[in-house]
Each structure stands twice: as structure tokens, then as C-alpha cells.
Scaffold this motif. Sequence first.
Motif, mmCIF file in Angstrom:
data_model
loop_
_atom_site.group_PDB
_atom_site.id
_atom_site.type_symbol
_atom_site.label_atom_id
_atom_site.label_comp_id
_atom_site.label_asym_id
_atom_site.label_seq_id
_atom_site.Cartn_x
_atom_site.Cartn_y
_atom_site.Cartn_z
ATOM 1 N N ARG A 83 40.073 34.406 36.385
ATOM 2 C CA ARG A 83 39.645 35.540 36.670
ATOM 3 C C ARG A 83 40.024 35.623 38.564
ATOM 4 N NH1 ARG A 83 33.854 38.891 35.844
ATOM 5 N NH2 ARG A 83 35.099 40.389 36.322
ATOM 6 N N VAL A 84 40.212 35.213 38.984
ATOM 7 C CA VAL A 84 41.079 34.817 40.309
ATOM 8 C C VAL A 84 41.928 35.387 40.815
ATOM 9 C CG1 VAL A 84 40.997 33.896 42.725
ATOM 10 C CG2 VAL A 84 38.531 33.888 41.501
ATOM 11 N N ALA A 107 33.499 37.018 40.740
ATOM 12 C CA ALA A 107 34.270 37.956 40.105
ATOM 13 C C ALA A 107 34.486 38.893 40.407
ATOM 14 C CB ALA A 107 35.314 36.949 39.211
ATOM 15 N N ASP A 132 30.170 35.664 37.160
ATOM 16 C CA ASP A 132 30.621 37.071 37.458
ATOM 17 C C ASP A 132 30.516 37.935 38.661
ATOM 18 O OD1 ASP A 132 31.224 36.176 35.013
ATOM 19 O OD2 ASP A 132 29.085 36.067 34.165
ATOM 20 N N ILE A 168 35.967 40.756 43.645
ATOM 21 C CA ILE A 168 37.125 40.434 44.668
ATOM 22 C C ILE A 168 37.363 41.566 44.512
ATOM 23 C CG2 ILE A 168 39.474 39.082 44.244
ATOM 24 C CD1 ILE A 168 37.938 37.294 42.125
ATOM 25 N N PHE A 195 35.588 31.277 35.697
ATOM 26 C CA PHE A 195 35.671 31.843 36.699
ATOM 27 C C PHE A 195 37.259 32.640 37.720
ATOM 28 C CE2 PHE A 195 36.410 31.765 41.133
ATOM 29 C CZ PHE A 195 35.202 32.800 42.040
#
Length: 361
Positions: A180-181, A146, A143, A149, A177
Motif C-alpha cells: 500500500r505504500v 497506511a 492499516d 500516508i 502494508f
Amino acid sequence: MSETSPKLRAELDGIPTYKPGKPAASGGQVAYKLSSNENPYPPLPGVVESAIAAAHNFNRYPDMACTGLMNELADRFGVPVTHLATGTGSVGVAQSLLQSTSGPGDEVIFAWRSFEAYPIITRISGATPVQVPLTPGDVHDLDAMADAITDRTRLIFICNPNNPTGTVVRRAELERFLDRVPTDVLVVLDEAYIEFVRDVDVPNGIGIYRDRPNVAVLRTFSKAYGLAGLRVGFAIAHEPVAAALRKTAVPFGVSQLAQDAAVASLRAEDELIGRVGSLVAERVRVHQSLIKQGWTVPETQANFVWVRLGDRTLDFAAACEEAGVVVRPFAGEGVRVTIGETEANDLFLHVTEAFHKGLQA
Ligand code: PMP
């Protein structure tokens, strides 16, 4: 004549040099090297013979495209040859990953503590390392990674299992994860120790990369396959990433000896499985013994264990050396100890036992 030295890139200032695991002491004393996560077994059957055969052609350059090895890897892992790139160890491929994605002003995210080459190769590329602390249980904090970023992020390393803690990221949390990228950020699953994983919830990165063009898998012949001295590793990635890696690789970097030895190793799968099984059994024995002795050590899925010792770290490493085993200390934090020969593991466990009693005294 004025003496000025050649101008070197400012980014290099202050970059620590890579610290190799200390060699085993010589001089007649029994000593085991448990400091570099190497394989205690000699090369797999057929490997030395193929290397000797390759030695007869040392006057020639190796096959720059690593054709034989690439075809063998494509077959073995069920991926197109165009999705493969080789390099001088997986650290060589990791360096190409950086050269292909990142430069000054860019950010590279990884957990910390993790593989010590990440900050070094990131800084050599001119990019900025963004180190996200492991959780208190020594696991990747996905978390927080992420959350780290930004629009400058170009590359993210996930070391699974993590060096030096041996801890893992499981499938569901990794998928969450990755969702979320942003798809223009490359995520590298560094699976240097994947062959030692027995936790069924740990994903094989090759299953994950197939549906995700921004995921690359990094593998090596240095650990389970026992070819650390030959320097051969590879990445599996979609194009254009794989093509960029082939472009940025050092020309002729992987020797013919290494290519042929890697092919022979892939063909000795049964023997490989047997040896890895024995090392995993030793890992379980060492881990359980440490717990019995009263240590708190994270669950490990790699060929090493991580023992937190704080400010006693260097004393402990010295005690190990005295007993004939060389371990890898991280001053102020702990030691990483490779699972080696049974006798070496026993020597290590004698030291931990005595040390733990000393801590309580
Ligand atoms: N990744 C990880 C996580 C490692 O621990 C290592 C070796 N210590 C490497 C990559 C690099 O290994 P090699 O260059 O020998 O393939």
C-alpha cells in the motif's frame, strides 16, 4: 552593547532531549541497570583485543569508508557493499535517513509509543512527526499507518520488534502494508532487536528489502552484539538511498576502535548465538513468571518486557530502585525492563510479585 543571542532554528523549540536509561546506583549498594536494553554480557571473545590494538593508532583518523567492516557486513548478510552505510549507532544512521529524505513540510510516520528518538530526530530535521497509536494490544496498527500516508509523507519507521513493547509485525501483514505504500516513500525496518526474535513468522528485513527499492533495514551492534558503548550501526538499502546515507553521515563518525570491534564481533558468531539464546531463555522465564503472578504483559520478542502500570508507573520504578534494579519508566504508561543478569531479573520479579499483591489488597 545590546545582548542578543545567536538565532537558532525555531524547529528546535520544545523538542524534548533524549532521555537515556538511568544508570545503576553506586555507593556500595548492589544495583543492576535494566533501563537501556543493553547486553549484560561483556564484549564477545576477541573484541577487547582488537579494540586495544586499534587504540595504538588513536593519532590517526579512522578509515572513513569503514572498508573492513563494510566488506565483512556484505559477506555476512549477502548484500553488495554499495547497499551498506554505517553510522554512529543506528540512531546516527536514522538521523542520516531523515537528513536524506525529509525537511520542513514533509511528514514522517511511525507508531506510538515506539522508539523515543523518532519524534526527536524527525523534529530536528524540520519535518512533522505523524504518530499512529499502537493497537490496544500494543502492536503496530499497519492499516492506520497506511491510511496516514499523504503526498507529504517521505519516511515511515516500522520498529520490529517494537521498543518499548517488544511486540512484532509479522510477514504477511508487513507485505500487505508495503504493497500500500507508494514506491517513492522510504520505509525503514528498524531491526535493533532482530537477533532476539524467535517467532518464525517475523520476517528478516533483509529478505524483504531485496525486492523493494523503497525499503531500508536498520541494524545495530549495540544490543545482541553488546557494543552499545562503541556507537556503531548500519543500514542496508538500495542505491540511491545507501549512497545518500553515506553522503550525509558525519565524516569519520565511526571510530577505528568501533569498526574493528564490530568486525571481531561478527567473527564470534557461535558465542553470540549462545549468549542470545541464554537471554531469550531468560526472557521466556521472566515473561512466564509475570503471567503467573497475574500481570497482563504483551508477548515480547526483544530483550525487554513491557509492563503497563498507568498511574502507578513511577511508584513501581521507585520500588524497583529500592530493590536494586533500575528500570525505564514512561510516566503514566508503564515500564520497560531489560532482560539482564539472572539475579537482576529475579530482583525485578520479586518487586512485581509484591506489587501485584499490593494492587489486589
Ligand atoms: N532503534 C531502536 C528500536 C532502539 O531501541 C535503539 C536503542 N535504544 C536504537 C535504534 C539505537 O541504538 P544505537 O544507536 O545504539 O544503535
